[in-house]
Enzyme design. Structure first.
Site, PDB file in Angstrom:
ATOM      1  N   SER A 151     -35.623  22.026 -71.472  1.00  0.00           N
ATOM      2  CA  SER A 151     -34.490  21.971 -70.668  1.00  0.00           C
ATOM      3  C   SER A 151     -33.786  23.417 -70.368  1.00  0.00           C
ATOM      4  O   SER A 151     -32.928  23.547 -69.729  1.00  0.00           O
ATOM      5  CB  SER A 151     -33.656  20.841 -71.305  1.00  0.00           C
ATOM      6  OG  SER A 151     -33.158  21.454 -72.718  1.00  0.00           O
ATOM      7  N   TYR A 166     -56.695  29.124 -69.164  1.00  0.00           N
ATOM      8  CA  TYR A 166     -57.699  30.382 -68.807  1.00  0.00           C
ATOM      9  C   TYR A 166     -58.893  30.264 -69.711  1.00  0.00           C
ATOM     10  O   TYR A 166     -60.198  30.479 -69.455  1.00  0.00           O
ATOM     11  CB  TYR A 166     -57.056  31.693 -68.881  1.00  0.00           C
ATOM     12  CG  TYR A 166     -56.323  31.800 -67.774  1.00  0.00           C
ATOM     13  CD1 TYR A 166     -56.504  31.702 -66.411  1.00  0.00           C
ATOM     14  CD2 TYR A 166     -55.108  32.655 -67.838  1.00  0.00           C
ATOM     15  CE1 TYR A 166     -56.094  32.075 -65.442  1.00  0.00           C
ATOM     16  CE2 TYR A 166     -54.084  32.901 -66.506  1.00  0.00           C
ATOM     17  CZ  TYR A 166     -54.786  32.583 -65.495  1.00  0.00           C
ATOM     18  OH  TYR A 166     -53.973  32.997 -64.123  1.00  0.00           O
TER      19      TYR A 166
END
Length: 186
Positions: A151, A166
């Site tokens: 948030s 990755y």
């Protein structure tokens, strides 16, 4: 626990403070030659402190990891100076704190550029040298925000999610050349 990294070259982005400086200190203590990289000029003071404390051989560079030509030059300079790149630790990162409904696109673009594109550029360039060497380790640092919404840091989770993945993508592409691709999430 001390590991012997004498004769090994370790490149670290985001090395001016915090986790990056801590990583650099550990490898300096273990005898590695360092390439310390940051976009902030305080990386020079951090490197000087480690050189004095450990006697390390250090190449210190101020580089914007989102600049493709600068990243290419970074890895070229590291290889020319030390002959090889044994470990490349991609630690550079940024966060923004803003409301989702009022955050400027430029903030979003910057977080993605550094935390995702910058990591990819460095992975790609490091892999070129490590494939030629038939050895090396690529390590991406990330955060738990790559797996959860936030948030407060609304742009960070999607950018860090890329860093988490990755290694999965890169490992298969370079493993047959003797490289390891790792990811560490803090």
């Amino acid at each position: 626990m001390t590991r012997d990294f004498s004769g090994k070259t370790v490149l670290i982005t985001g090395a001016c403070r915090g986790i990056g400086a801590g990583i650099a200190a550990r490898f300096a203590r273990d005898g590695a030659k360092l390439v310390m990289v940051s976009n902030a000029d305080r990386v020079f003071a951090t490197a000087e402190q480690l050189q004095q404390q450990y006697g390390s051989e250090i190449l210190t560079l101020q580089v914007d990891v989102t600049d493709e030509a600068a990243v290419q030059q970074l890895y070229q300079q590291a290889a020319e100076r030390f002959g090889q790149i044994d470990v490349s630790i991609l630690n550079a990162g940024v966060i923004t704190i803003d409301r989702f409904d009022s955050m400027p696109k430029s903030d979003f673009d910057k977080v993605l550029a550094v935390n995702t594109t910058g990591v990819w550029l460095c992975c790609r360039e490091a892999a070129k040298y490590m494939v030629k060497q038939r050895s090396g380790s690529l390590m991406n640092t990330s955060s738990g925000q790559g797996r959860q919404a936030s948030s407060i840091h609304r742009t960070t989770p999607p950018a860090k999610w890329g860093c988490w993945h990755y290694p999965e993508s890169g490992a298969g592409a370079v493993a047959h050349h003797g490289q390891r691709v790792l990811s560490r999430h803090h």
